[in-house]
Design a protein around this motif. Structure first.
Motif, PDB file in Angstrom:
ATOM      1  N   MET A   1      39.384  39.253  36.734  1.00 23.92           N
ATOM      2  CA  MET A   1      37.976  39.106  36.356  1.00 23.92           C
ATOM      3  C   MET A   1      37.780  38.797  34.867  1.00 23.92           C
ATOM      4  O   MET A   1      36.934  37.965  34.541  1.00 23.92           O
ATOM      5  CB  MET A   1      37.173  40.332  36.771  1.00 23.92           C
ATOM      6  CG  MET A   1      36.990  40.427  38.286  1.00 23.92           C
ATOM      7  SD  MET A   1      36.460  38.887  39.067  1.00 23.92           S
ATOM      8  CE  MET A   1      34.820  38.729  38.417  1.00 23.92           C
ATOM      9  N   PRO A   2      38.546  39.402  33.941  1.00 21.87           N
ATOM     10  CA  PRO A   2      38.374  38.988  32.543  1.00 21.87           C
ATOM     11  C   PRO A   2      38.710  37.512  32.320  1.00 21.87           C
ATOM     12  O   PRO A   2      38.030  36.820  31.565  1.00 21.87           O
ATOM     13  CB  PRO A   2      39.333  39.886  31.765  1.00 21.87           C
ATOM     14  CG  PRO A   2      39.504  41.083  32.629  1.00 21.87           C
ATOM     15  CD  PRO A   2      39.415  40.580  34.043  1.00 21.87           C
TER      16      PRO A   2
ATOM     17  N   MET B   1      36.979  31.979  31.357  1.00 20.95           N
ATOM     18  CA  MET B   1      36.974  30.567  31.728  1.00 20.95           C
ATOM     19  C   MET B   1      35.565  30.071  32.028  1.00 20.95           C
ATOM     20  O   MET B   1      35.244  28.912  31.739  1.00 20.95           O
ATOM     21  CB  MET B   1      37.903  30.338  32.915  1.00 20.95           C
ATOM     22  CG  MET B   1      39.358  30.511  32.556  1.00 20.95           C
ATOM     23  SD  MET B   1      40.467  30.218  33.921  1.00 20.95           S
ATOM     24  CE  MET B   1      40.511  28.445  33.944  1.00 20.95           C
ATOM     25  N   THR B   2      34.714  30.927  32.592  1.00 20.15           N
ATOM     26  CA  THR B   2      33.330  30.542  32.830  1.00 20.15           C
ATOM     27  C   THR B   2      32.624  30.291  31.507  1.00 20.15           C
ATOM     28  O   THR B   2      31.932  29.277  31.340  1.00 20.15           O
ATOM     29  CB  THR B   2      32.594  31.645  33.611  1.00 20.15           C
ATOM     30  OG1 THR B   2      33.289  31.880  34.834  1.00 20.15           O
ATOM     31  CG2 THR B   2      31.169  31.255  33.908  1.00 20.15           C
TER      32      THR B   2
ATOM     33  N   ILE C   1      39.270  25.049  38.017  1.00 17.11           N
ATOM     34  CA  ILE C   1      40.451  25.922  37.987  1.00 17.11           C
ATOM     35  C   ILE C   1      40.024  27.376  38.059  1.00 17.11           C
ATOM     36  O   ILE C   1      40.633  28.184  38.765  1.00 17.11           O
ATOM     37  CB  ILE C   1      41.289  25.638  36.725  1.00 17.11           C
ATOM     38  CG1 ILE C   1      41.912  24.252  36.816  1.00 17.11           C
ATOM     39  CG2 ILE C   1      42.371  26.696  36.532  1.00 17.11           C
ATOM     40  CD1 ILE C   1      42.539  23.764  35.532  1.00 17.11           C
ATOM     41  N   ARG C   2      38.957  27.740  37.358  1.00 19.97           N
ATOM     42  CA  ARG C   2      38.418  29.100  37.401  1.00 19.97           C
ATOM     43  C   ARG C   2      37.986  29.472  38.813  1.00 19.97           C
ATOM     44  O   ARG C   2      38.266  30.564  39.290  1.00 19.97           O
ATOM     45  CB  ARG C   2      37.237  29.195  36.436  1.00 19.97           C
ATOM     46  CG  ARG C   2      36.406  30.442  36.566  1.00 19.97           C
ATOM     47  CD  ARG C   2      35.036  30.032  37.130  1.00 19.97           C
ATOM     48  NE  ARG C   2      34.172  31.162  37.226  1.00 19.97           N
ATOM     49  CZ  ARG C   2      33.615  31.565  38.372  1.00 19.97           C
ATOM     50  NH1 ARG C   2      33.859  30.948  39.497  1.00 19.97           N
ATOM     51  NH2 ARG C   2      32.818  32.582  38.397  1.00 19.97           N
TER      52      ARG C   2
ATOM     53  N   HIS D   1      42.272  34.964  44.400  1.00 21.47           N
ATOM     54  CA  HIS D   1      42.303  36.407  44.183  1.00 21.47           C
ATOM     55  C   HIS D   1      41.427  37.137  45.200  1.00 21.47           C
ATOM     56  O   HIS D   1      41.828  38.163  45.744  1.00 21.47           O
ATOM     57  CB  HIS D   1      41.843  36.738  42.766  1.00 21.47           C
ATOM     58  CG  HIS D   1      41.843  38.201  42.479  1.00 21.47           C
ATOM     59  ND1 HIS D   1      43.004  38.922  42.342  1.00 21.47           N
ATOM     60  CD2 HIS D   1      40.840  39.082  42.329  1.00 21.47           C
ATOM     61  CE1 HIS D   1      42.711  40.181  42.113  1.00 21.47           C
ATOM     62  NE2 HIS D   1      41.399  40.308  42.101  1.00 21.47           N
ATOM     63  N   SER D   2      40.248  36.593  45.483  1.00 22.51           N
ATOM     64  CA  SER D   2      39.364  37.219  46.470  1.00 22.51           C
ATOM     65  C   SER D   2      39.996  37.240  47.854  1.00 22.51           C
ATOM     66  O   SER D   2      39.877  38.220  48.589  1.00 22.51           O
ATOM     67  CB  SER D   2      38.030  36.482  46.531  1.00 22.51           C
ATOM     68  OG  SER D   2      37.378  36.542  45.301  1.00 22.51           O
TER      69      SER D   2
END
Length: 86
Positions: free
Chosen positions: A19-20, A25-26, A70-71, A78-79
């Protein structure tokens, strides 16, 4: 002499917290998009491939899209792994 059977089941899966990275990246994608828009709008009067500022601005906008894709891929993988583990 005796033989002992020992089962080793201490393999722990180490889950990484992405998440970090996703948030970074966002932020980076949106920041690069904003920089690209500003650079493109500042030098829009001469719309040609010789206008370096315009080309760099377009490059920033294209790069921001790549970073965001990519993000999104990292976040989805991961989800999916988290949902399979449960």
């Amino acid at each position: 002499m005796s033989n002992r059977a020992v089962s080793v089941n201490t393999v722990e899966r180490v889950e990484r917290d992405v998440m970090p990275l996703v948030k970074l990246m966002t932020f980076a994608a949106w920041a690069l998009l904003a920089i690209g828009l500003v650079l493109s709008l500042v030098s829009l009067e001469s719309f040609s491939d010789r206008n370096t500022t315009l080309m760099v601005g377009i490059g920033f906008m294209v790069g921001s899209v790549h970073i965001y894709v990519i993000r999104t891929a990292i976040h989805l993988v991961h989800s999916r792994n988290v949902s399979k583990g449960e």
